[in-house]
Structures are given as structure tokens and as C-alpha cells.
Design a protein around this motif. Sequence first.
Motif, short mmCIF file in Angstrom:
data_model
loop_
_atom_site.label_atom_id
_atom_site.label_comp_id
_atom_site.label_asym_id
_atom_site.label_seq_id
_atom_site.Cartn_x
_atom_site.Cartn_y
_atom_site.Cartn_z
N ARG A 188 0.87 -1.18 0.00
CA ARG A 188 0.00 0.00 0.00
C ARG A 188 0.90 1.23 0.00
NH1 ARG A 188 -2.37 -1.20 4.03
NH2 ARG A 188 -4.37 -2.02 3.35
N ILE A 189 0.66 2.13 -0.93
CA ILE A 189 1.44 3.36 -0.99
C ILE A 189 0.51 4.56 -0.83
CG2 ILE A 189 3.21 2.33 -2.49
CD1 ILE A 189 1.98 4.03 -4.80
N PHE A 190 1.10 5.71 -0.55
CA PHE A 190 0.32 6.94 -0.43
C PHE A 190 0.88 7.96 -1.40
CE2 PHE A 190 -0.41 4.62 3.40
CZ PHE A 190 -1.76 4.82 3.64
N ALA A 191 -0.01 8.74 -2.00
CA ALA A 191 0.42 9.67 -3.04
C ALA A 191 -0.51 10.87 -3.13
CB ALA A 191 0.45 8.95 -4.39
N GLY A 192 0.03 11.95 -3.67
CA GLY A 192 -0.77 13.13 -3.96
C GLY A 192 -1.32 13.82 -2.73
N TYR A 193 -2.30 14.69 -2.96
CA TYR A 193 -2.96 15.41 -1.89
C TYR A 193 -4.44 15.50 -2.22
CZ TYR A 193 -4.37 19.04 1.37
OH TYR A 193 -5.01 19.72 2.37
N SER A 194 -5.27 15.04 -1.30
CA SER A 194 -6.71 15.13 -1.48
C SER A 194 -7.26 16.22 -0.57
CB SER A 194 -7.36 13.78 -1.11
OG SER A 194 -8.73 13.96 -0.82
N PRO A 195 -7.89 17.26 -1.16
CA PRO A 195 -8.49 18.31 -0.32
C PRO A 195 -9.57 17.73 0.61
CG PRO A 195 -8.41 19.00 -2.63
CD PRO A 195 -8.01 17.55 -2.60
N TRP A 206 -9.60 14.77 2.06
CA TRP A 206 -8.98 14.08 3.21
C TRP A 206 -7.86 14.89 3.85
CZ3 TRP A 206 -11.32 10.19 5.38
CH2 TRP A 206 -12.20 9.40 4.61
N GLU A 207 -7.48 16.00 3.21
CA GLU A 207 -6.39 16.84 3.72
C GLU A 207 -5.09 16.07 3.89
OE1 GLU A 207 -8.06 18.62 7.24
OE2 GLU A 207 -9.18 20.08 6.06
N GLY A 208 -4.76 15.31 2.86
CA GLY A 208 -3.51 14.56 2.88
C GLY A 208 -3.44 13.59 1.71
N ALA A 209 -2.41 12.76 1.74
CA ALA A 209 -2.23 11.77 0.68
C ALA A 209 -3.32 10.71 0.74
CB ALA A 209 -0.86 11.11 0.82
N VAL A 210 -3.57 10.06 -0.39
CA VAL A 210 -4.52 8.94 -0.43
C VAL A 210 -3.81 7.69 -0.93
CG1 VAL A 210 -6.67 10.24 -0.50
CG2 VAL A 210 -5.39 9.85 -2.62
N ALA A 211 -4.47 6.55 -0.74
CA ALA A 211 -3.82 5.26 -0.95
C ALA A 211 -3.90 4.75 -2.38
CB ALA A 211 -4.44 4.22 -0.01
N SER A 212 -2.90 3.94 -2.72
CA SER A 212 -2.92 3.13 -3.92
C SER A 212 -2.12 1.87 -3.59
CB SER A 212 -2.31 3.87 -5.13
OG SER A 212 -2.62 3.17 -6.33
N VAL A 213 -1.93 1.00 -4.56
CA VAL A 213 -1.08 -0.17 -4.34
C VAL A 213 -0.05 -0.23 -5.45
CG1 VAL A 213 -2.85 -1.49 -3.11
CG2 VAL A 213 -2.60 -1.76 -5.58
N TYR A 214 1.06 -0.90 -5.16
CA TYR A 214 2.14 -0.97 -6.13
C TYR A 214 2.84 -2.33 -5.98
CZ TYR A 214 5.84 0.60 -9.20
OH TYR A 214 6.69 0.73 -10.27
N PRO A 259 -0.57 10.97 4.68
CA PRO A 259 -2.04 10.91 4.77
C PRO A 259 -2.48 11.55 6.09
CG PRO A 259 -1.06 8.77 5.25
CD PRO A 259 0.06 9.66 4.81
N SER A 260 -3.74 11.98 6.16
CA SER A 260 -4.26 12.57 7.41
C SER A 260 -4.58 11.46 8.41
CB SER A 260 -5.52 13.38 7.12
OG SER A 260 -6.55 12.53 6.62
N ARG A 261 -4.68 11.86 9.67
CA ARG A 261 -5.08 10.91 10.73
C ARG A 261 -6.44 10.29 10.38
NH1 ARG A 261 -2.55 11.64 16.24
NH2 ARG A 261 -3.92 9.92 16.78
N GLN A 262 -7.35 11.17 9.94
CA GLN A 262 -8.72 10.74 9.63
C GLN A 262 -8.72 9.65 8.55
OE1 GLN A 262 -10.98 13.82 7.73
NE2 GLN A 262 -12.94 12.74 7.92
N TYR A 263 -7.88 9.85 7.54
CA TYR A 263 -7.81 8.87 6.44
C TYR A 263 -7.21 7.56 6.94
CZ TYR A 263 -7.08 7.12 1.68
OH TYR A 263 -7.12 6.37 0.53
N CYS A 264 -6.16 7.65 7.74
CA CYS A 264 -5.54 6.43 8.29
C CYS A 264 -6.52 5.67 9.18
CB CYS A 264 -4.27 6.77 9.05
SG CYS A 264 -2.89 7.25 7.99
#
Length: 184
Positions: free
Chosen positions: A40-47, A49-57, A128-133
Motif C-alpha cells: 500500500r502506498i500513499f500519493a498526492g494530496y486530497s483536499p 482528506w487533507e492529505g495523501a490517499v492510498a494506492s497499491v504498487y 495521509p491525514s489521521r482521519q484517512y488512516c
Amino acid sequence: TMASVKVFSYGSNGIAAMRERFDIEEHLSYKPAMLENHVRIFAGYSPLWEGAVASVYPHMHSNVHGLVVEVSKDVLEQMDEYEGYQDSEDDYYTRKIITVKELVEPGTFVDTECFIYLKSDLTFTHLPSRQYCECILDTLNEGQIRGMKVEDVEIHGFLNNRLYHIGKYNSEVGFTQRDTPTPA
């Protein structure tokens, strides 16, 4: 029943979250699952979520745990919209078909084809934000593979086109970053 499709959820699309997000009233059928040889990786910035969001690699000897959720075509369309997928070059997330190991009963995994949403731009720019995690922890704990509560989210990301282990998130401790990110 309406024709349903399977989606592998490894991020914020947990059962409770999906019910609320896509206004689902009917029973959602789901099973714990894992995507082998991926991380699981994190990338970019989501307004949002106020932080990075997940993807997989792809990453040998690592598994991404999550859920295989059965949804209607109608819900899949709503998910496409939520994830910014329109099958175009500018997609925020793309939707692909993959094979995961679905836990059908304790100790028994079955290969299952399902859809997965993958982030288009994989550059790590923010944590990533706390909320997203916390949302990811909810997803993982709805489908415990080992029957044990999951308490940590490992954070990997791409820096200068190289995959790094950046740190981890824990509900009680918060984020712990490595002094220097180490190549994964």
C-alpha cells in the motif's frame, strides 16, 4: 438479485464508510482478502482528506490486506464518480481487474477476480491525514485476516521514482517517521 461485481477495497472504502458514502441500504456481502506481492502506498494530496490517499504498487513478498466487497453496478458507477474514474487520461484513479486471495473460511484462500481502483499519479508529496488512516484501520478491522486487531498503517511512497518506507501511523501514537526514509 441484481447483477453484482466485486471490488477490492484497501483504503477508505470500508463497509460502514461505503454504506454512508453511497447510501446503501441493502446488505453488503464482503470477505477479507489480500493482494499478494503488492504494497500500500500513499500519493498526492486530497483536499477532501487533507492529505495523501492510498494506492497499491507491485512489491515482492508484501501483501496488501483489504476486503472484497460485492456491489451492484449502480454502486460501482457511484464509486467511479467518487474515485474520479471516467476511463480517460485525466482520471484521478483508474479502475482495473486484478486477482486477489479471498478468505472464504479460516485458513482457506481462493483466487478471486475483482475490480481495483489505482491512483494515476503516484508521487508522494504529503503524509495521509489521521482521519484517512483511521478510515483504513476501520476497513482492515472489518475484515481481519489474522483475527487480530490491526493497529498500524505502514506508509510507503515514491520519492524521486523510488519506493520508500516512510514511516507508520498508529491510533495512539500518531505518525512516526523514519529519520531518513529507507528504500523499500
